[in-house]
Scaffold this motif. Structure first.
Motif, mmCIF file in Angstrom:
data_model
loop_
_atom_site.group_PDB
_atom_site.id
_atom_site.type_symbol
_atom_site.label_atom_id
_atom_site.label_comp_id
_atom_site.label_asym_id
_atom_site.label_seq_id
_atom_site.Cartn_x
_atom_site.Cartn_y
_atom_site.Cartn_z
ATOM 1 N N GLU A 77 0.842 -1.191 0.000
ATOM 2 C CA GLU A 77 0.000 0.000 0.000
ATOM 3 C C GLU A 77 0.873 1.234 0.000
ATOM 4 O O GLU A 77 2.065 1.174 0.264
ATOM 5 N N LEU A 78 0.263 2.367 -0.326
ATOM 6 C CA LEU A 78 0.991 3.624 -0.255
ATOM 7 C C LEU A 78 1.545 3.793 1.152
ATOM 8 O O LEU A 78 0.910 3.420 2.127
ATOM 9 N N GLY A 79 2.758 4.329 1.232
ATOM 10 C CA GLY A 79 3.353 4.498 2.549
ATOM 11 C C GLY A 79 4.179 3.289 2.955
ATOM 12 O O GLY A 79 4.858 3.307 3.951
ATOM 13 N N GLN A 80 4.094 2.226 2.150
ATOM 14 C CA GLN A 80 4.911 1.049 2.463
ATOM 15 C C GLN A 80 6.004 0.845 1.413
ATOM 16 O O GLN A 80 6.476 -0.262 1.206
ATOM 17 N N GLU A 81 6.393 1.938 0.745
ATOM 18 C CA GLU A 81 7.424 1.811 -0.283
ATOM 19 C C GLU A 81 8.734 1.355 0.332
ATOM 20 O O GLU A 81 9.000 1.606 1.500
ATOM 21 N N ARG A 82 9.546 0.702 -0.518
ATOM 22 C CA ARG A 82 10.849 0.261 -0.043
ATOM 23 C C ARG A 82 11.928 0.783 -0.972
ATOM 24 O O ARG A 82 11.689 0.977 -2.155
ATOM 25 N N ASN A 83 13.110 1.003 -0.408
ATOM 26 C CA ASN A 83 14.202 1.538 -1.208
ATOM 27 C C ASN A 83 14.945 0.438 -1.954
ATOM 28 O O ASN A 83 15.253 -0.585 -1.385
ATOM 29 N N VAL A 84 15.225 0.696 -3.221
ATOM 30 C CA VAL A 84 16.126 -0.178 -3.954
ATOM 31 C C VAL A 84 17.100 0.683 -4.752
ATOM 32 O O VAL A 84 16.838 1.846 -5.014
ATOM 33 N N LYS A 85 18.213 0.038 -5.105
ATOM 34 C CA LYS A 85 19.222 0.750 -5.888
ATOM 35 C C LYS A 85 19.231 0.202 -7.305
ATOM 36 O O LYS A 85 19.204 -1.015 -7.507
ATOM 37 N N LEU A 86 19.291 1.110 -8.275
ATOM 38 C CA LEU A 86 19.394 0.694 -9.670
ATOM 39 C C LEU A 86 20.654 1.277 -10.259
ATOM 40 O O LEU A 86 20.975 2.446 -10.031
ATOM 41 N N LYS A 87 21.372 0.442 -11.020
ATOM 42 C CA LYS A 87 22.554 0.949 -11.711
ATOM 43 C C LYS A 87 22.212 0.992 -13.191
ATOM 44 O O LYS A 87 21.764 -0.002 -13.758
ATOM 45 N N VAL A 88 22.406 2.157 -13.802
ATOM 46 C CA VAL A 88 22.085 2.301 -15.221
ATOM 47 C C VAL A 88 23.349 2.675 -15.976
ATOM 48 O O VAL A 88 24.013 3.657 -15.650
ATOM 49 N N SER A 105 14.728 10.297 -15.381
ATOM 50 C CA SER A 105 13.889 10.652 -14.235
ATOM 51 C C SER A 105 12.426 10.753 -14.652
ATOM 52 O O SER A 105 11.527 10.471 -13.866
ATOM 53 N N GLU A 106 12.185 11.091 -15.936
ATOM 54 C CA GLU A 106 10.801 11.076 -16.415
ATOM 55 C C GLU A 106 10.244 9.654 -16.445
ATOM 56 O O GLU A 106 9.082 9.420 -16.090
ATOM 57 N N ALA A 107 11.109 8.713 -16.850
ATOM 58 C CA ALA A 107 10.668 7.316 -16.891
ATOM 59 C C ALA A 107 10.251 6.835 -15.503
ATOM 60 O O ALA A 107 9.269 6.110 -15.349
ATOM 61 N N PHE A 108 11.006 7.280 -14.485
ATOM 62 C CA PHE A 108 10.619 6.926 -13.118
ATOM 63 C C PHE A 108 9.274 7.565 -12.763
ATOM 64 O O PHE A 108 8.391 6.925 -12.210
ATOM 65 N N ALA A 109 9.165 8.861 -13.112
ATOM 66 C CA ALA A 109 7.956 9.604 -12.750
ATOM 67 C C ALA A 109 6.712 8.971 -13.375
ATOM 68 O O ALA A 109 5.673 8.833 -12.729
ATOM 69 N N VAL A 110 6.833 8.557 -14.648
ATOM 70 C CA VAL A 110 5.706 7.944 -15.349
ATOM 71 C C VAL A 110 5.176 6.743 -14.563
ATOM 72 O O VAL A 110 3.978 6.491 -14.519
ATOM 73 N N HIS A 111 6.071 6.007 -13.926
ATOM 74 C CA HIS A 111 5.645 4.834 -13.176
ATOM 75 C C HIS A 111 5.411 5.132 -11.696
ATOM 76 O O HIS A 111 5.331 4.215 -10.881
ATOM 77 N N GLY A 112 5.351 6.407 -11.382
ATOM 78 C CA GLY A 112 5.000 6.789 -10.018
ATOM 79 C C GLY A 112 6.091 6.509 -8.999
ATOM 80 O O GLY A 112 5.814 6.269 -7.832
ATOM 81 N N GLN A 165 6.096 -2.834 -10.191
ATOM 82 C CA GLN A 165 6.358 -1.429 -10.479
ATOM 83 C C GLN A 165 7.826 -1.245 -10.890
ATOM 84 O O GLN A 165 8.128 -0.540 -11.847
ATOM 85 N N LEU A 166 8.718 -1.920 -10.165
ATOM 86 C CA LEU A 166 10.140 -1.805 -10.466
ATOM 87 C C LEU A 166 10.443 -2.327 -11.861
ATOM 88 O O LEU A 166 11.121 -1.689 -12.658
ATOM 89 N N SER A 167 9.889 -3.483 -12.174
ATOM 90 C CA SER A 167 10.190 -4.091 -13.456
ATOM 91 C C SER A 167 9.660 -3.252 -14.615
ATOM 92 O O SER A 167 10.296 -3.137 -15.653
ATOM 93 N N GLU A 168 8.479 -2.664 -14.411
ATOM 94 C CA GLU A 168 7.943 -1.808 -15.474
ATOM 95 C C GLU A 168 8.838 -0.597 -15.692
ATOM 96 O O GLU A 168 9.089 -0.182 -16.826
ATOM 97 N N ALA A 169 9.346 -0.065 -14.578
ATOM 98 C CA ALA A 169 10.241 1.076 -14.704
ATOM 99 C C ALA A 169 11.526 0.675 -15.422
ATOM 100 O O ALA A 169 12.040 1.407 -16.266
ATOM 101 N N ILE A 170 12.032 -0.527 -15.097
ATOM 102 C CA ILE A 170 13.257 -0.994 -15.751
ATOM 103 C C ILE A 170 13.029 -1.151 -17.250
ATOM 104 O O ILE A 170 13.829 -0.710 -18.077
#
Ligand code: MN
Length: 739
Positions: A657-668, A681-688, A717-722
């Protein structure tokens, strides 16, 4: 001809069969006497029954059984197996019955179809328990007729080839299951072509981030690689050309999964993995193999310790070849395999190559018989293993190919998985030898039980009458046979000890009340007591007391006629109860994301090393006083933890749920182009997705490496952003970082 097979995005290309004519053509090429009418009849039967059904891709369902049969025909299997391929889903998914099939196609085919249907009905559903049970059934099915499993493997291969039509959240689960069960099975049966393709397909869906980076890296150096392959082929050709050896040289890049495994096991970058190229020299006879080896070593220096003679010592799956690694042109390390045509056939197709399709009704050769024997033993060893997780754990070790070859004092060769110890060796010979094993003499020198056997060691077991197995031994034993024998012994010992202890405790408790225990353990009252507690014997009652599952006070209360209720209470609280209690006092108000062993009010922590997010495959470890720590199931740290503390954990919901987000690191990794950062950063924003922090550095060769710390809700959500990032021009690869 150069064999390098680089394609666009996927490493393995395949052409789906379109018609039954194409299938018949394929079969006629290797079996001129095949009854193609039977094939056509089976096709018509299957097509008729699947009518109106469709695959997720939108194609008529019949395309699936047809493709499965095509794969079986590629393995050059017999007609019965191919017909089974065509019919394999009819009993499960259509109105056709087993009797229909028996009537139309005979007993053998009906039995085969029945076997495949039974395997299909095992649904894996991610639960360790079911997985263990299913492999057990699969192995039993295999012991009856290996062809059942061959059809199942072909079925899985086609499903993997078309996995992109499946919903996202199922893809990685199916890929992981395939990687853990079907790939090792294919490997154990020696069907290398199938294993390699399956592994790379699994890789693509299980770790898409790393997979696509690797594909890009390999494609980048494709032209150079092909030139290099040509050069090596030319030089080998010249060296052997001076002799009269008839030969063929093949060169190729190793498959992606094996490169990836090399990178992770040695912690290397792709550029640092040198021996990614493999060459094959195929000659006509065994003496010629050694002759060719001599010529190759005379042009390039062999790398010490890398020569393996699988001709003199074949692998358990009958694989034979000479392997050597040499310093090739330009000082690059290259691996060369030398084998005969026949060995090549077995290396590629394994158990399938032994199939004599012409001899009807007598399909097994000595070698397939030996393999079936191995399967039967495997089933036997596991008959006593009740706990499915234990079973899965041990059977997985057995399925992986063995790597170590050692000698008995008599000079017989025995094969073991890497890391095996003298205990494994002792138990492989006899369980008595294992139970009394104290150590071993390796090449004449004494070594302790935990010694890891090396290739070529001669092992002589040293025993002692006073020795007996202990739980610690499970840490040293690797093979399932040794492990299950040790467990069996330890359990039996524990039972004996519990019996003695239980008896003592009960007698003591009765003495407190001035009574002799034995007097009360007979007659109607006692029998009723046993019945009420579900006990079968007095012995079992003592054992239960010894294990702490039954209170001696219970016995006194029920069996002493004039027992006065006393209020003193001793509490035995299991460790799990304590964890739950501790958790309940600390638990946050919001609904827990994870359930532990079915309970969703347990305090959980997310491990910092791999920071799992909802949707990832996870495992939990009990940490004293701090509840349960969650790791991703492929986290290196998790493997180092005490496996006895492992508990089964499950996401209670795929979505946080909202408020239960978790941190991950991505290397691009990207080209160093202005404006790219903004697009990312737009690609991230598009996926919220929120970016918590970002670091950018550039390399000498005009590449940029960005490390993003982002907060996400779940794996989807992460995979869609990737995927979104990967579509941006100039981006070379995206990887989730585990520290
Ligand atoms: Mn199927």
């Amino acid at each position: 001809m150069a064999q390098a097979h680089f394609t666009t995005d996927d490493f393995h290309s395949w052409k789906p069969l379109k018609t039954v004519d194409e299938l018949c053509e394929k079969i006629a090429k290797y079996d001129s006497q095949a009854d193609l009418n039977l094939i056509r009849r089976a096709y018509t039967f299957s097509e008729k029954h699947h009518e109106g059904q469709f695959r997720r891709s939108g194609e008529p369902y019949i395309s699936h059984p047809l493709s499965v049969s095509g794969i079986l025909a590629d393995l050059r299997l017999d007609i019965e197996t191919i017909v089974t391929g065509l019919l394999h889903d009819t009993v499960e998914d259509t109105t056709a019955t087993l009797d229909d099939i028996k009537r139309e196609f005979g007993e053998t085919i009906a039995t085969l179809v029945d076997g495949v249907t039974k395997i299909n009905q095992m649904k894996f559903r991610n639960s360790v328990e079911k997985q263990g049970e299913n492999i057990r059934k699969m192995i039993v099915a295999m012991g009856k007729d290996v062809r059942v499993v061959l059809v199942k493997l072909a079925d899985r291969l086609h499903n993997m080839r078309t996995l992109h039509h499946m919903p996202y959240d199922k893809q990685s689960r199916i890929a992981l299951e395939t990687l853990e069960i079907y790939c090792p099975l294919a490997g154990r049966m020696g069907i290398n072509t199938l294993k390699i393709e399956l592994e790379d397909l699994c890789f693509r869906y299980y770790r898409p981030d790393v997979y696509y980076i690797l594909v890009q890296q390999i494609k980048k150096s494709e032209a150079e690689t092909n030139r290099y392959i040509e050069e090596v082929r030319k030089q080998i050709g010249e060296a052997l050309g001076k002799t009269n050896l008839k030969h063929e040289v093949q060169g190729r890049s190793k498959h992606l999964w094996s490169i990836y495994k090399k990178m992770t096991s040695r912690d290397l970058d792709y550029e640092q993995v040198y021996d990614v190229l493999a060459f094959r020299v195929i000659v006509s006879s065994i003496p010629e193999c050694y002759e060719a080896l001599g010529y190759i070593h005379s042009i390039w220096k062999p790398v010490p310790g890398r020569f393996k003679d699988f001709i003199a010592m074949p692998k358990a799956n009958n694989y034979q070849s000479l392997h050597t690694t040499v310093m090739g042109p330009g000082g690059e390390r290259i691996e060369i395999q030398i084998r005969t045509q026949e060995m090549h056939l077995i290396a590629e197709r394994g158990i399938a190559a032994h199939w004599k399709y012409k001899e009807k009704g007598n399909a097994s050769s000595n070698k397939t018989e030996a393999q079936a024997q191995w399967l039967r033993e495997l089933v036997q060893w596991h008959q006593n293993v009740r706990n499915p997780e234990e079973f899965l754990d041990t059977v997985k070790t057995d399925l992986f190919e063995s790597e170590i070859y050692v000698f008995t004092p008599n000079g017989d060769v025995r094969e073991f998985p890497e890391g095996a110890t003298p205990l494994d060796f002792a138990y492989s010979i006899h369980s008595d030898l294992g139970n009394s094993c104290m150590g071993a003499r390796v090449n004449g020198k004494m070594v302790p039980l935990k010694y890891r056997m090396q290739n070529g060691d001669t092992i002589e077991i040293v025993t002692s009458k006073t020795q007996s197995p202990s739980k610690d031994w499970l840490k040293f034993a690797v093979t399932s046979k040794a492990k299950s024998k040790i467990r069996q012994f330890v359990k039996e010992e524990q039972r004996k000890r519990s019996l003695i202890l239980g008896k003592e405790l009960v007698e003591k408790e009765f003495r407190k009340f001035g009574a002799a225990a034995a007097k009360h353990f007979q007659g109607d009252v006692f029998n009723q007591f046993l019945k009420d507690f579900g006990l079968h014997s007095m012995e079992e009652m003592f054992i239960r007391v010894g294990y702490g599952k039954l209170e001696p006070r219970n016995l006194v209360e029920k069996l002493l006629p004039n027992f006065n209720q006393q209020t003193e209470k001793t509490e035995t609280q299991s460790f799990m109860d304590k964890v739950v209690k501790a958790a309940q006092t600390k638990i946050r108000k919001s609904k827990s994301l994870v359930s532990v062993d079915g309970m969703d009010d347990v305090l959980v922590h997310f491990a910092k090393c791999c920071s799992p997010i909802p949707g990832d495959s996870i495992v939990g470890f009990i940490s004293r006083g701090r509840g349960v720590t969650l790791h991703r199931s492929d986290c290196k740290k998790a493997f180092e933890l005490d496996q006895e503390r492992k508990v089964e954990v499950q996401w209670t919901s795929k979505k946080a749920e909202l408020g239960q987000e978790r941190n991950v690191k991505l290397k691009v990794l990207s080209q160093d182009i202005t404006g790219l950062l903004k697009m990312m950063s737009e690609a991230f924003a598009v996926h919220g997705i929120n970016i918590e922090s970002a670091q950018v550095r550039t390399t000498k060769d005009k590449k940029a490496i960005c490390v993003f710390q982002i907060s996400v809700r779940d794996a989807k959500q992460l995979s869609e952003a990737i995927l979104g990032l990967q579509k941006i021009r100039g981006i070379l690869g995206v990887e989730r970082v585990m520290s």
